[in-house]
Write a protein that holds these residues in place. Structure first.
Motif, short mmCIF file in Angstrom:
data_model
loop_
_atom_site.label_atom_id
_atom_site.label_comp_id
_atom_site.label_asym_id
_atom_site.label_seq_id
_atom_site.Cartn_x
_atom_site.Cartn_y
_atom_site.Cartn_z
N ILE A 169 1.21 -0.12 -1.99
CA ILE A 169 0.30 -1.24 -2.24
C ILE A 169 -0.45 -0.97 -3.53
CG2 ILE A 169 0.08 -1.80 0.21
CD1 ILE A 169 -2.64 -0.49 0.21
N GLU A 208 -9.53 -4.25 -0.96
CA GLU A 208 -8.09 -4.32 -1.18
C GLU A 208 -7.32 -3.44 -0.19
OE1 GLU A 208 -6.18 -4.82 -4.76
OE2 GLU A 208 -7.30 -6.69 -4.83
N GLN A 248 -7.49 -4.94 3.41
CA GLN A 248 -6.72 -6.16 3.56
C GLN A 248 -5.22 -5.87 3.51
OE1 GLN A 248 -6.53 -8.73 0.25
NE2 GLN A 248 -5.24 -10.20 1.35
N LYS A 249 -4.79 -5.08 2.54
CA LYS A 249 -3.36 -4.88 2.33
C LYS A 249 -2.71 -3.92 3.32
CE LYS A 249 -3.50 -6.16 -2.54
NZ LYS A 249 -3.24 -5.78 -3.95
N THR A 250 -3.51 -3.21 4.10
CA THR A 250 -2.93 -2.34 5.13
C THR A 250 -2.99 -2.99 6.52
OG1 THR A 250 -5.06 -1.17 5.32
CG2 THR A 250 -3.36 -0.18 3.92
N ASN A 306 0.41 -7.77 6.48
CA ASN A 306 0.72 -7.47 5.08
C ASN A 306 1.71 -6.32 4.97
OD1 ASN A 306 -0.94 -9.50 3.97
ND2 ASN A 306 -2.75 -8.22 4.29
#
Length: 424
Positions: free
Chosen positions: A263, A285, A288-290, A294
């Motif tokens: 990511i 970030e 959210q991205k983990t 996602n």
């Protein structure tokens, strides 16, 4: 003796590494343990042979149709060169090395073979075998794949394909990221700089910021890059950290092969001007991205292209050329640095009295001349920078900030390649 096969499949992620590997992008990473006494090479050689019998899918070379079993004799090596050197397939019949130097035992792997989690399983079995050969009484506590244990098919499965449901995920071309520049070290040289400190002190510092250790260290990396590498009048590109994420937490698997995604954590220059500003963006970030959705999208992105029927049908040379293009413009162009946290190395308690600390090193590339990796064992965290440029301000600021904010002593040492009289 384990059940051996003549060939083993190349996992989905591993297909990226052979076409893109070259001397300036070796795709080789290292996992090491520093012992409290000098290495016994004879015992290490025996342990290596025993461990490779337990992991026959690691005793391979890259062939036309997958990983091919190598029948060559394996020999450990006393370390003389720089870390993460490229593999020469014409001279080296394996995709891994076992090195020793004074108190250090290292395993270097071509990334097509495994990721950091898989490599750690191999290293733990190697260390266990080595200590048993030295006459140590070690209770494995269920934390080690024992050398006499049975290999399972799950250990070398492609977990990407196991969990890929055929869904499509959008792939976006991100804007270019800020690039660290500097004077090059002598050709082929890679300086490695390690800093060791207490995990407890770092935990307290991160807790004060309501952050995890990974969030705290990533934010500090962004802030250090801004302080030491950026000229405000010339650079307005974001600082982007590529952070590998172990997918085993979201998708249960026993694979030793690659099973990770990357990511990108992008911090605008305006937020990087303060540590607090960088930390705020990094936390948002990373969290959210983990999230599972996602991560599923990231898995789908990895599989959708490499497993597409049209892509699989084209000649290999065309597929490899496409892979190199994707790597250059969708990976290298959009990141500033790779920051990988391998995490805690969970060794049996009987092994800990013989271990001082651990190291992890990930290869630099042409466009990411400084990369960073970290791991911990028995309460000691090691942050390891590898670089191909002469400038050291980034590392000095990073470790100085850690010492001030944690109140802990940071022990810094280097392999001396690219230093002047051992000074960093």
């Amino acid at each position: 003796m384990q059940n051996r096969r003549d060939t083993y499949p190349i996992d989905t992620a591993a297909k990226l590494f052979p076409p893109t590997a070259r001397p300036t992008n070796t795709s080789v990473f290292r996992l090491s343990v520093l012992l409290k006494e000098s290495v016994n090479p004879k015992a290490l050689q025996q342990a290596a042979e025993t461990t490779l019998k337990r992991y026959p899918y690691m005793a391979v070379r890259l062939g036309r149709y997958g990983f091919e079993q190598s029948d060559a004799s394996f020999a450990i090596q006393e370390e003389t060169g720089t870390p993460c050197a490229p593999f020469d397939s014409a001279k080296e019949p394996f995709l891994l090395r076992i090195l020793w130097y004074k108190r250090r035992i290292s395993v270097e792997l071509f990334h097509a073979l495994a990721d950091g989690t898989g490599g750690l399983e191999f290293l733990k079995t190697l260390l266990y075998s080595y200590m048993v050969l030295l006459g140590r009484d070690i209770d494995p506590e269920g934390k080690v794949l024992l050398p006499e244990g049975a290999m399972s098919d799950e250990e070398y499965e492609d977990s990407f394909l196991k969990y890929y449901d055929g869904a499509k995920a959008p792939v976006y071309k991100l804007p270019p990221a800020f690039k660290i520049k500097g004077g090059p070290l002598p050709a082929g040289g890679r300086n490695v700089l390690h800093g060791v400190l207490s995990v407890d002190g770092l935990k307290r510092a991160a807790k004060r910021q309501e952050a995890t250790i990974t969030e705290y260290l990533c934010a500090l990396m962004v802030y250090s890059i801004y302080r030491e590498c950026i000229n405000e009048s010339l650079d307005d590109e974001p600082i982007v950290l590529s952070v590998p994420v172990n997918l085993r937490g979201a998708f249960p698997t026993r694979t030793i092969r690659n099973f990770f995604c990357v990511i990108n954590v992008s911090v605008p220059i305006g937020h990087a001007k303060t540590f607090g500003g960088a930390l705020r963006i990094v936390k948002e970030e990373l969290r959210q991205k983990t999230q599972e959705k996602n991560l599923r999208d990231a898995l789908a992105q990895s599989c959708a292209v490499m497993e597409h029927p049209v892509v699989k049908a084209v000649p290999r040379f065309m597929r490899d050329a496409g892979t190199r293009f994707v790597f250059a413009f969708f990976s290298e162009d959009v990141k500033t640095m790779t920051v990988s946290n391998v995490g805690r190395i969970d060794l049996p308690s009987d092994m800990l009295p013989y271990v001082d600390h651990a190291e992890t090193v990930i290869y630099p590339t042409e466009r990411s001349p400084i990369n960073c990796c970290m791991c911990s064992v028995d309460g000691k965290l090691t942050v390891s920078f590898i670089r191909t440029v002469k400038e050291t301000g980034l590392m000095r600021y990073f470790f100085g900030f850690l010492a001030r904010e944690t109140g802990e002593e940071v022990t810094v040492y280097t392999n001396d390649w690219g230093t002047l009289d051992g000074k960093v």
